[in-house]
Scaffold this active site. Structure first.
Site, mmCIF file in Angstrom:
data_model
loop_
_atom_site.group_PDB
_atom_site.id
_atom_site.type_symbol
_atom_site.label_atom_id
_atom_site.label_comp_id
_atom_site.label_asym_id
_atom_site.label_seq_id
_atom_site.Cartn_x
_atom_site.Cartn_y
_atom_site.Cartn_z
ATOM 1 N N HIS A 160 0.824 -1.213 0.000
ATOM 2 C CA HIS A 160 0.000 0.000 0.000
ATOM 3 C C HIS A 160 0.862 1.269 0.000
ATOM 4 C CE1 HIS A 160 0.812 0.666 4.316
ATOM 5 N NE2 HIS A 160 0.689 -0.640 4.445
ATOM 6 N N ASP A 161 0.377 2.263 -0.722
ATOM 7 C CA ASP A 161 0.975 3.595 -0.780
ATOM 8 C C ASP A 161 2.356 3.619 -1.435
ATOM 9 O OD1 ASP A 161 -1.163 5.011 0.806
ATOM 10 O OD2 ASP A 161 -0.481 3.594 2.330
ATOM 11 N N GLY B 120 4.957 -1.423 2.490
ATOM 12 C CA GLY B 120 4.176 -0.211 2.284
ATOM 13 C C GLY B 120 5.032 1.035 2.193
#
Length: 268
Positions: free
Chosen positions: A121-122, A139
């Site tokens: 994520h991100d 992440g």
């Protein structure tokens, strides 16, 4: 009209370009957008607020746009954006972002993710990046253009990797990696420059000679790291390599920079 296998499940109002192909048993959520020429092979699962760019292919059992693997995620409508002309092979995975990380996971154009690779994520992945089998990003990682991530390498969360790096197979990356670097080892250390990649991107012999000089001054010169970095700053107008390295380091000084193992310098 999009070519959709009768066994596929596409929830309305998923946005599909007219020439999209969706293979057997694929599953698409309602907030998925597939741009022109996208091809999904059998058993692909795409969820969340996910956009896949033109002419990208996704192979069997890939899972894209699933909820981020974060204890802080509470179901917010965060996004995954994948660029054009990508190749995502079997069992590749990528999550949407989190609110705390900006809300978007981005994968650039012309990216190849081989079997079992993962983008957390991100993350922000640049153009032309190649993930070998089972290369994984935690992440909030950023990866620069045309970097190669070797098989079963693992990149720690929040780490930055510059453009045109070579991360060797089975390498653990937990410190920021300057552009054009070659990293090797369980606790990854610099082992020189990605000379092969630099030549492919048009670096001349004189460019490479200048880059090696900057590398030596930065990591093997006298004084503290900041003192050596100040010396490299004076070369910015003369060396594209020096300019790229200084800009990368100055962009974020919060995390440590990956260094060579003590006494190690490699001539390619």
């Amino acid at each position: 009209m999009a070519k959709i296998d009768p066994t596929a499940r596409v929830e309305n109002p998923a946005g599909l370009a007219d020439d999209v192909e969706i293979g057997p048993y694929a599953i698409l959520g309602p907030d998925v957008v597939l741009e022109a020429g996208v091809k999904l092979h059998a058993h692909v699962v795409i969820q969340g607020v996910t956009t896949i760019g033109a002419r990208t292919q996704v192979f069997p059992f890939a899972s894209l746009g699933s909820a981020p693997q974060s204890v802080h995620y509470k179901g917010e409508p965060t996004k995954l954006v994948i660029g054009t002309d990508c190749m995502l092979r079997e069992h590749a995975t990528a999550s949407t972002g989190t609110v705390g990380g900006g809300g978007i996971t981005r994968i650039g154009n012309g990216v190849m993710m081989m079997t079992g690779s993962h983008v957390g994520h991100d993350c922000t992945v640049g153009n032309g990046v190649i993930f070998a089998n089972n290369a994984v990003l935690g992440g909030h990682v950023s990866v620069g253009d045309f970097t190669f991530l070797g098989g079963q390498c693992a990149v720690h969360q929040f780490t930055r990797i510059g453009a045109q790096c070579m991360i060797s197979g089975l390498t653990g990356v937990r410190e920021d990696v300057i552009p054009f670097a070659n990293v090797l080892g369980q606790a990854g250390k610099l082992v020189g420059l990605n000379v092969v990649g630099m030549k492919r991107r048009g670096f001349t012999k004189s460019d490479l000679h200048a880059a090696r000089a900057v590398y030596r001054d930065l990591f093997f010169g006298e004084g503290t790291f900041d003192q050596r970095l100040d010396k490299v700053r004076q070369m910015v107008g003369e060396s594209a390599f020096a300019a790229a390295v200084v800009a990368f380091i100055d962009a974020d000084r919060k995390r440590p920079i990956c260094h060579p193992a003590r006494g190690v310098i490699k001539e390619d």
